[in-house]
Design a protein around this motif. Structure first.
Motif, PDB file in Angstrom:
ATOM      1  N   UNK A 165      -8.149   6.544   0.499  1.00 49.21           N
ATOM      2  CA  UNK A 165      -9.280   6.253  -0.381  1.00 49.21           C
ATOM      3  C   UNK A 165     -10.321   5.443   0.354  1.00 49.21           C
ATOM      4  N   UNK A 187      -4.152   1.660  -3.356  1.00 55.74           N
ATOM      5  CA  UNK A 187      -4.338   2.814  -2.485  1.00 55.74           C
ATOM      6  C   UNK A 187      -4.367   2.416  -1.016  1.00 55.74           C
ATOM      7  N   UNK A 211       0.852  -1.197   0.000  1.00 55.53           N
ATOM      8  CA  UNK A 211       0.000   0.000   0.000  1.00 55.53           C
ATOM      9  C   UNK A 211       0.886   1.245   0.000  1.00 55.53           C
ATOM     10  N   UNK A 212       0.297   2.382  -0.376  1.00 56.81           N
ATOM     11  CA  UNK A 212       1.033   3.645  -0.435  1.00 56.81           C
ATOM     12  C   UNK A 212       1.060   4.327   0.917  1.00 56.81           C
ATOM     13  N   UNK A 213       2.050   5.202   1.053  1.00 58.57           N
ATOM     14  CA  UNK A 213       2.057   6.091   2.219  1.00 58.57           C
ATOM     15  C   UNK A 213       1.113   7.256   1.942  1.00 58.57           C
ATOM     16  N   UNK A 214       0.465   7.744   2.996  1.00 56.11           N
ATOM     17  CA  UNK A 214      -0.446   8.877   2.816  1.00 56.11           C
ATOM     18  C   UNK A 214       0.303  10.205   2.888  1.00 56.11           C
ATOM     19  N   UNK A 215       1.421  10.184   3.604  1.00 54.19           N
ATOM     20  CA  UNK A 215       2.235  11.413   3.709  1.00 54.19           C
ATOM     21  C   UNK A 215       3.625  11.137   3.149  1.00 54.19           C
ATOM     22  N   UNK A 216       3.908  11.831   2.084  1.00 51.55           N
ATOM     23  CA  UNK A 216       5.210  11.668   1.427  1.00 51.55           C
ATOM     24  C   UNK A 216       5.873  13.027   1.301  1.00 51.55           C
ATOM     25  N   UNK A 217       7.076  13.034   0.744  1.00 51.86           N
ATOM     26  CA  UNK A 217       7.740  14.321   0.519  1.00 51.86           C
ATOM     27  C   UNK A 217       8.133  14.453  -0.950  1.00 51.86           C
ATOM     28  N   UNK A 269       0.593  13.462  13.048  1.00 53.25           N
ATOM     29  CA  UNK A 269       0.544  14.128  11.735  1.00 53.25           C
ATOM     30  C   UNK A 269       1.320  15.445  11.809  1.00 53.25           C
ATOM     31  N   UNK A 313       3.679  16.120   0.819  1.00 52.39           N
ATOM     32  CA  UNK A 313       2.722  15.703  -0.198  1.00 52.39           C
ATOM     33  C   UNK A 313       1.691  14.818   0.509  1.00 52.39           C
ATOM     34  N   UNK A 324      -4.860   4.688   8.341  1.00 52.38           N
ATOM     35  CA  UNK A 324      -4.151   3.772   9.244  1.00 52.38           C
ATOM     36  C   UNK A 324      -4.923   3.456  10.536  1.00 52.38           C
ATOM     37  N   UNK A 349      -1.578  12.511   0.489  1.00 53.10           N
ATOM     38  CA  UNK A 349      -2.533  11.734  -0.302  1.00 53.10           C
ATOM     39  C   UNK A 349      -3.711  11.385   0.600  1.00 53.10           C
TER      40      UNK A 349
END
Lengths: 122, 178
Positions: free
Chosen positions: B100, B120, B71-77, B144, B95, B124, B97
């Motif tokens: 979903x 997606x 799965x993707x990270x929701x908070x990236x840079x 966060x 960044x 968490x 996301x």
């Protein structure tokens, strides 16, 4: 389209104790990539220094990681690895944990910067 | 006369770089103290959630492992480079996301077009159950903010490192002249 754009960007990796990992993953930084590699490592009392070292080096090598967050007490265990990492990317941040408050005198970046004003440390 | 002028220029540049580095060091320490407060607040709320939900329900065992579905990270840079006095300095920007929600169209998308690496991510919080206590949501907010602050600190650190390199170069030049 939304699904495609969500895959952009680089990761924030975490090496730390249980609460730090659970917390930051709750904050949304966790990812398991297509090779099933996580971007976090939970360090407990059974984790050996060589395992931490190996994980840190693996995160540094990965080109999808831009920032590595590491608990300062864990960073102390692998200080030589952290001191030898001088590349700007990935940026290594020593963060406090609930049990170990932040100590600026141990921070690699600040010690290096302090060396600017103390010729013996350069 | 010209050499003297450039000497004075170099020295004043050295002073300003040194002063700026000291300011940045101060800012890094202040922000890390703030980060400590956020992590502490988050950890206290995690402990409260643990008290409500049970010890094992808020632990590493709830986190995804290598065997989990990717799965993707929701908070990236996002990383861009600025060029400060000839030194390439990375600038990180957050960044976000959005998680979903599983609607029919998304489910269809996931099963049809998306390979394993483009799956997606859901919120968490769902790793810890459907009905999580309010404390866990408060902890999530604290962490966060900690992520946002970490990115700010990373930028300060990169800037500080660039200044250190410039300072060393200027000092070396000065030593060559004397």
């Amino acid at each position: 389209m939304a699904l495609h754009s969500a895959a952009k960007g680089k990761l924030i990796a975490v090496i730390g104790d249980e609460d730090t990992c659970v917390g930051f993953l709750l904050g949304g930084v966790g990812e398991i990539n297509k090779n099933r590699q996580p971007n976090f490592m939970v360090v407990d009392r059974n984790t050996s220094i060589s395992e931490i070292e190996e994980c840190f080096k693996r995160f540094v090598k990965r080109d999808d990681i831009d920032i590595i967050l590491i608990n300062q007490n864990v960073a102390e265990m692998v200080r030589h690895c952290i001191d030898s990492h001088t590349q700007p990317v990935p940026a290594v941040l020593e963060i406090p944990s609930k049990d170990h408050p932040y100590d600026a005198s141990k921070d690699s970046i600040l010690r290096r910067a302090k060396g600017m004003f103390n010729p013996d440390d350069v | 006369m010209v050499a003297e002028m450039s000497d004075i220029k170099d020295e004043s540049r050295l002073d300003s770089v040194g002063l700026k580095a000291l300011e940045l060091m101060q800012q890094v320490i202040e922000k890390k103290m703030r980060l400590q407060e956020l992590i502490k607040a988050g950890s206290i709320n995690l402990a409260k959630s643990r008290y409500i939900m049970g010890n094992r329900n808020v632990s590493v065992s709830q986190l995804p492992t290598e065997d989990s579905v990717p799965f993707w990270a929701l908070r990236k840079v996002e990383n861009s480079y600025s060029n400060e006095n000839g030194i390439k300095t990375p600038v990180f920007t957050l960044l976000v996301n959005q998680p979903l929600k599983k609607t029919k169209s998304v489910e269809a998308n996931v099963s049809e077009g998306c390979t394993e690496d483009t799956r997606p991510s859901s919120d968490p919080l769902h790793w810890f159950g459907v009905l999580v206590p309010q404390n866990m949501r408060v902890a999530q907010e604290a962490f966060k903010k900690a992520v946002d602050l970490s990115i700010e600190i990373a930028n300060l650190q990169s800037h500080l490192e660039a200044l250190r390199i410039e300072f060393c170069a200027l000092k070396f030049e000065k030593m060559k002249l004397t």
